[in-house]
Every structure is written in structure tokens, then in C-alpha cells.
Design an enzyme around this catalytic site. Sequence first.
Site, PDB file in Angstrom:
ATOM      1  N   TYR A 256       0.822  -1.217   0.000  1.00 32.45           N
ATOM      2  CA  TYR A 256       0.000   0.000   0.000  1.00 32.45           C
ATOM      3  C   TYR A 256       0.854   1.265   0.000  1.00 32.45           C
ATOM      4  O   TYR A 256       0.340   2.353  -0.276  1.00 32.45           O
ATOM      5  CB  TYR A 256      -0.955   0.029   1.206  1.00 32.45           C
ATOM      6  CG  TYR A 256      -1.972  -1.105   1.221  1.00 32.45           C
ATOM      7  CD1 TYR A 256      -2.074  -2.000   0.163  1.00 32.45           C
ATOM      8  CD2 TYR A 256      -2.825  -1.282   2.295  1.00 32.45           C
ATOM      9  CE1 TYR A 256      -2.992  -3.039   0.183  1.00 32.45           C
ATOM     10  CE2 TYR A 256      -3.751  -2.311   2.316  1.00 32.45           C
ATOM     11  CZ  TYR A 256      -3.827  -3.194   1.258  1.00 32.45           C
ATOM     12  OH  TYR A 256      -4.746  -4.213   1.291  1.00 32.45           O
TER      13      TYR A 256
ATOM     14  N   LYS B 158       3.965 -15.179   2.913  1.00 35.54           N
ATOM     15  CA  LYS B 158       3.851 -15.983   1.692  1.00 35.54           C
ATOM     16  C   LYS B 158       5.287 -16.292   1.267  1.00 35.54           C
ATOM     17  O   LYS B 158       5.729 -15.962   0.155  1.00 35.54           O
ATOM     18  CB  LYS B 158       3.080 -15.170   0.628  1.00 35.54           C
ATOM     19  CG  LYS B 158       2.697 -15.940  -0.615  1.00 35.54           C
ATOM     20  CD  LYS B 158       1.608 -16.979  -0.395  1.00 35.54           C
ATOM     21  CE  LYS B 158       1.342 -17.746  -1.677  1.00 35.54           C
ATOM     22  NZ  LYS B 158       0.509 -18.944  -1.481  1.00 35.54           N
TER      23      LYS B 158
ATOM     24  N   ASP C 217      -2.502 -18.077   2.663  1.00 32.62           N
ATOM     25  CA  ASP C 217      -3.679 -18.777   2.136  1.00 32.62           C
ATOM     26  C   ASP C 217      -4.185 -19.802   3.145  1.00 32.62           C
ATOM     27  O   ASP C 217      -5.398 -19.964   3.366  1.00 32.62           O
ATOM     28  CB  ASP C 217      -3.401 -19.409   0.755  1.00 32.62           C
ATOM     29  CG  ASP C 217      -2.001 -19.964   0.616  1.00 32.62           C
ATOM     30  OD1 ASP C 217      -1.178 -19.755   1.537  1.00 32.62           O
ATOM     31  OD2 ASP C 217      -1.710 -20.623  -0.395  1.00 32.62           O
TER      32      ASP C 217
ATOM     33  N   ASP D 282     -10.351  -8.396   8.267  1.00 33.08           N
ATOM     34  CA  ASP D 282     -11.769  -8.306   7.891  1.00 33.08           C
ATOM     35  C   ASP D 282     -12.430  -9.686   7.994  1.00 33.08           C
ATOM     36  O   ASP D 282     -13.576  -9.807   8.437  1.00 33.08           O
ATOM     37  CB  ASP D 282     -11.919  -7.791   6.453  1.00 33.08           C
ATOM     38  CG  ASP D 282     -12.131  -6.278   6.429  1.00 33.08           C
ATOM     39  OD1 ASP D 282     -11.762  -5.616   7.422  1.00 33.08           O
ATOM     40  OD2 ASP D 282     -12.650  -5.762   5.427  1.00 33.08           O
TER      41      ASP D 282
ATOM     42  N   ASP E 113      -4.762  -6.628   6.281  1.00 33.40           N
ATOM     43  CA  ASP E 113      -5.994  -5.941   5.879  1.00 33.40           C
ATOM     44  C   ASP E 113      -7.084  -6.985   5.594  1.00 33.40           C
ATOM     45  O   ASP E 113      -8.213  -6.906   6.098  1.00 33.40           O
ATOM     46  CB  ASP E 113      -5.674  -5.115   4.615  1.00 33.40           C
ATOM     47  CG  ASP E 113      -6.817  -4.196   4.214  1.00 33.40           C
ATOM     48  OD1 ASP E 113      -7.769  -4.060   4.992  1.00 33.40           O
ATOM     49  OD2 ASP E 113      -6.749  -3.617   3.110  1.00 33.40           O
TER      50      ASP E 113
END
Length: 361
Positions: free
Chosen positions: A147, A196, A228, A256, A252
Amino acid sequence: MNFKIALIKGDGIGPEIVDEAVKVLNKVAERYGHTFEYTRVLMGGESIDACGVPLTDEAIAACRASDSVLMGSIGGNTTTSPWYKLEPSLRPEAGLLKLRKSLGLFANIRPAYLYDELKAACPIKDEIIGDKGFDMVIMRELTGGLYFGERKTVMENGVLKAYDSLTYDENEIRRIAIKGFEIAMKRRKNVVSVDKANVLDSSRLWRKVVEEVAKDYPEVTYSHMLVDNCAMQLVKNPGQFDVILTENMFGDILSDEASEITGSIGMLSSASLSETSFGLYEPSHGSAPDIAGTNQANPIATILSAAMMLRFSLNLDEEADAIETAVKNVLKKDYRTVDIMSEGQTLVGCREMGDVIAAEI
Ligand code: NAD
């Protein structure tokens, strides 16, 4: 004691939910003999309308001059609001990204806790949740990664191509890892670091630095998990997590997901911390323009964010406990805003929920 709090009400339901948090804070002040001095700061859509930009230098200075910042939420309907016709750097969310960067708020803490009283709202089957439910914290890096990396869209050989870069240096990883292990020490002493590393160099560096930091916390058990798999484990066995430590974009998305399994996003608080005790506290949800001005918003996430502020920035543990207990008590007494309402309970609006929580303090 006397504390200075910058208040960013923001857009949509922001002003309504912040007013309720202030109501509860004022009750805490009265009961425990403190003074909270509030300074109104504009950000997001309200700042665009008043000043032409989503965050002014004066607004940043006012936050810096305070002990902490309490925020509602910013932004409007991203399809219909004129704010989203502006260039990206002038839109409401740009104000929040700038504030996080300017104040060095690199550590985002989001608790995801399943209240006994709200088990019915949890979308996961009872046999998975069990009697113990879950109680985890997601520690997300907030000022690095994808970001904040360089981005551009260019025409190459007649084809539009977009680039976003994901960079982390070892210092950025170390400071968030330390925050993650520190918070684990105050909880059940378990960290799952999510990356990852089977694909990304940034994740391989992440893993290396987390392993170095872990050596300083021998009491904390830790493991690594691919992002994942973590997304899957959160719905398969959420009770296994204590502290999830991860980078900006993974955090992020995972936070959620974690908030969704608690049953209502209207219940979840968050804190964004700097190297010092200074922090910004806000609910995990957005500005809910669909219900703004209707007195239907659940103010509990913001009220619990105010409790986190007392605990982490103002060092008022007993007062923070009082707010958390008050929230549990009103849930036990079956008061519900519409988002968490089930049959046989007492429906209250945003203001009334603030009233009953304040009355419990
Ligand atoms: P949202 O979280 O605002 O709303 C999603 C859904 O949850 C809506 O149906 C809404 O009514 C409901 N909801 C959210 N908070 C609630 C509450 N306290 N009580 C009851 N119901 C609640 O997400 P969105 O609709 O995707 O985004 C709306 C705006 O908020 C956008 O402009 C977005 O950019 C912004 N946003 C801001 C922040 C922030 O300020 N940190 C975070 C996320 C989204």
C-alpha cells in the site's frame, strides 16, 4: 489526571458513534476524577468539503499535540459520492493513509473476540466454535508493503500495464514483530506469523527477522503460516489463534475475515500505535453511509476503541476494564442495536446504546 484527545468524527456514521464514545469517556472521567480535553480535527470527506483536501497540516499538528486520537470513520459511498470523482490523492482515504504515515502509526492491533451473548450471530457452525469460542488479536504492519510502495500505470507496446511494488526493510519488520511478541506476553503467549514465504522475497525476509526477534521472547511459542492457509484456518479452527502477526495487505484482508466471524463488524475496535504510547483508535468498520443519520449504527466498536485508548495510550487499565465490563453487562441485559439483534431482545438505537453503556460505568 488531565489528557488531551484529538477527535476525528469523520463521515457517514462517524459523528454519531464518536458522540457515544465521548459520552462514555465523560462518564469515566466523572467516575475516576480525570479530565479529557477534546480537540476536533477534520479528516476525510468533511475536510475535503471544508478545506479542499482530506487532511491539512494543521490537522496533523493538532493530532501531534494530543495524547491520542479517537476517530469514527471516513469516506462516503464510493459509487455515488463526489469525493470519489477526485484524483486518488485527494480522496477521503488518502487523508487516513497520510495521517498514519505522518504520525508513524506502524502497528495496527485488531482484537477479534466472540462474545458468549453473540454466538448466535457467528456464521461458523457450533461444533467448530465449541464452548471456548475464540479470542485473538491481529497485529498488522500499517505503513509499509504494497500500500505504500511505488505504483504506476504506463502504456507498454500499446498495452496499459500497472505496477505496484511490495517492499519491506528489516527495521520495519523488526519493530512490528517486537510489538507482536510484546502483546503476546500480555496474552496467551502464542504468535503465528503469517507470510507468503514460498513465493515472495519480502516474506522470506519477514520470516528471517521474526525468527531473530522470537529469540528474545523464549516464553512465547511461535510458528509460521502461509497466508492462504491462515485464511482457511480462520474459519476452520479460529480458536487456535492468540496473536496473528502479519504484513500490511495480508493483515488488511485477514482482519476483515476475522471480524466477520465474530458476527458483527459493529463490535470490533482497533488501535494503531507508534513507537511511543501515542496511538490512533478507531472502529474496524467504515463509515456505513447506507445507515448514516438514522440512529441505527452500533457504537460499541468505537466505545471499545476508546477503552483501548485508555489502556494503551493513557495507561488507565482500570478505567479501560470498566468500559469493557459495561459493554459485556449491557449485552447480558439483552440490549442490542439492529446489526446484532435476535428475537426476544431489546432493540436500541445508537444513542440509547451509548446511554446504557454510560449508565453501567
Ligand atoms: P462499512 O464498514 O462502512 O459498511 C459495511 C456494512 O456494514 C454496511 O452495510 C454497514 O451499514 C454495516 N456497518 C458498518 N459499521 C456498522 C455499525 N457500526 N453498525 C451497524 N452496521 C454497520 O464498509 P463499506 O460500505 O465498504 O465502506 C463505506 C465507506 O467507509 C467507504 O467510503 C470506505 O472507503 C470507508 N471505510 C473507511 C474506513 C476507515 O475510516 N478506517 C474503513 C473501511 C471503510
